[in-house]
Design a protein around this motif. Structure first.
Motif, mmCIF file in Angstrom:
data_model
loop_
_atom_site.group_PDB
_atom_site.id
_atom_site.type_symbol
_atom_site.label_atom_id
_atom_site.label_comp_id
_atom_site.label_asym_id
_atom_site.label_seq_id
_atom_site.Cartn_x
_atom_site.Cartn_y
_atom_site.Cartn_z
ATOM 1 N N GLU A 1 0.883 -0.996 0.007
ATOM 2 C CA GLU A 1 0.079 0.028 0.035
ATOM 3 C C GLU A 1 1.075 1.152 0.046
ATOM 4 O OE1 GLU A 1 -3.457 -0.078 2.111
ATOM 5 O OE2 GLU A 1 -3.480 -2.327 2.349
ATOM 6 N N GLY A 2 0.252 2.385 -0.393
ATOM 7 C CA GLY A 2 1.005 3.600 -0.453
ATOM 8 C C GLY A 2 2.243 3.895 0.057
ATOM 9 N N ALA A 3 2.086 4.197 1.337
ATOM 10 C CA ALA A 3 3.210 4.694 1.971
ATOM 11 C C ALA A 3 4.412 3.804 2.324
ATOM 12 C CB ALA A 3 2.957 5.177 3.524
ATOM 13 N N VAL A 4 3.991 2.548 2.440
ATOM 14 C CA VAL A 4 4.946 1.573 2.605
ATOM 15 C C VAL A 4 5.731 1.391 1.266
ATOM 16 C CG1 VAL A 4 5.597 -0.839 3.176
ATOM 17 C CG2 VAL A 4 3.587 0.107 4.096
ATOM 18 N N ASP B 1 6.400 3.386 -1.015
ATOM 19 C CA ASP B 1 7.187 4.973 -1.100
ATOM 20 C C ASP B 1 8.332 4.750 -0.334
ATOM 21 O OD1 ASP B 1 5.096 5.784 -2.678
ATOM 22 O OD2 ASP B 1 4.205 7.163 -1.283
ATOM 23 N N VAL C 1 5.350 6.863 6.769
ATOM 24 C CA VAL C 1 5.008 5.446 7.216
ATOM 25 C C VAL C 1 4.746 5.364 8.442
ATOM 26 C CG1 VAL C 1 6.715 3.772 7.689
ATOM 27 C CG2 VAL C 1 6.234 3.934 5.358
ATOM 28 N N GLU D 1 -3.438 1.148 5.646
ATOM 29 C CA GLU D 1 -3.592 2.393 5.870
ATOM 30 C C GLU D 1 -4.949 2.836 6.425
ATOM 31 O OE1 GLU D 1 -1.698 4.901 3.101
ATOM 32 O OE2 GLU D 1 -0.135 3.688 2.546
ATOM 33 N N ARG E 1 -5.963 -3.619 2.152
ATOM 34 C CA ARG E 1 -6.726 -3.889 0.842
ATOM 35 C C ARG E 1 -7.394 -4.991 0.764
ATOM 36 N NH1 ARG E 1 -2.752 -1.283 -3.338
ATOM 37 N NH2 ARG E 1 -1.607 -2.893 -2.237
#
Lengths: 199, 199
Positions: free
Chosen positions: A3-6, A8, B49, B64, B69
């Protein structure tokens, strides 16, 4: 995949030298599970380095003022300059406690294959320092590899007519090693550079 | 050995898993010489994060939101749970596109030598999920090593009387490998798990 932040964070970590995708993932999960204070300390260290650290105006070493600690130290001998490739080489030589002069950090070595020539290194700054006439000896301490040797040859030719002592660190057998395990080039250099034993 | 901020950064980087003093130094100098934007991006990723990522309240995977998800996806089959050790195992299995159920992340494996027992893993949370009666199959996908096998044995005993199908991922020869290079244990497992060829 994450997922997004991880993802990134994994991407950003993977951009660091020597960190592949697997290590980046491992570090990201470590940071996820670790105490927030640890991450804060790392973030602070990163921010501080970019805010406070620059390069010494005289020698090119890392510094937190206009001059690095070594150049600013009045006890260091300003007549002797040891030329190295990188700041980490300064640390390695300082650790020996053998040298009381100052340094000049080139910022790399000549490497035609990587498109790095003398103009990409801090060679002009070295010549400016020598022009003051104060310096008596230049010790070339570039790495004992192809690029380092090319840089040393270039510098020694450049300095030939300046009228000062130019030396190069000795090549030879590493102390504590086994003669039979030395490679041929090193062993050849050790022969070439053999010294008379004063009995 | 370095001046304040550089040494602080090297120390902090050296605390990360798999990063020794030399790598820490190399990364620190890379960051020193790199564009400020790159460092800002890394700092942002680290901060984000910690601020945004938590663990899924149902399966323990990174998320998140309250649910990850996969757990939040209505197309995933909630009657089948694949039990893994770490979030990275979820990613590995998702990459195969073979599994359409949900996961349960234990957060490690049983390892008496490291003092990790069933109570340190998310085993109780797994039993709570099973208590709803909705789940029909549990696939144990712990690592095929000592700790993973011990965890699989523990779980399969625990689930024996719950009245659902419990399976374990097959052990055998890795696809694309050479039989002669397989270790004895793997080859033994491949024999043990041999399947009838439907001609």
């Amino acid at each position: 995949m994450y997922e997004g932040a991880v993802q990134d964070l994994i991407d950003e970590l993977g951009r660091l030298p020597g960190i592949g995708p697997k290590s980046a993932q491992r570090i990201a999960f470590h940071l996820l599970q670790t105490d927030s204070d640890d991450v804060t300390r790392l973030v602070t260290a990163l921010t501080e380095v970019k805010a406070r650290v620059r390069f010494c105006e005289q020698c090119g070493n890392v510094a937190e003022a206009d001059r690095c600690r070594i150049c600013a130290d009045p006890r260091r001998d300003q007549t002797s300059i040891c030329v190295v490739e990188e700041p980490k080489d300064v640390v390695a030589i300082e650790r020996t406690r053998e040298f009381r002069g100052t340094y000049h950090v080139l910022g790399g070595a000549i490497s035609p294959i990587d498109g790095i020539g003398p103009d990409d290194l801090r060679v002009r700054e070295l010549m400016t320092r020598l022009a003051s006439g104060e310096v008596q000896e230049v010790i070339i301490a570039t790495d004992p590899n192809l690029e380092g040797e090319a840089t040393a040859t270039y510098l020694s030719r450049l300095l030939r007519d300046v009228g000062l002592t130019v030396t190069r660190l000795a090549s030879g057998l590493p102390v504590g090693g086994d003669l039979e395990y030395a490679d041929e080039v090193t062993l050849g250099r050790a022969f070439e550079g053999r010294r008379r034993v004063d009995a």
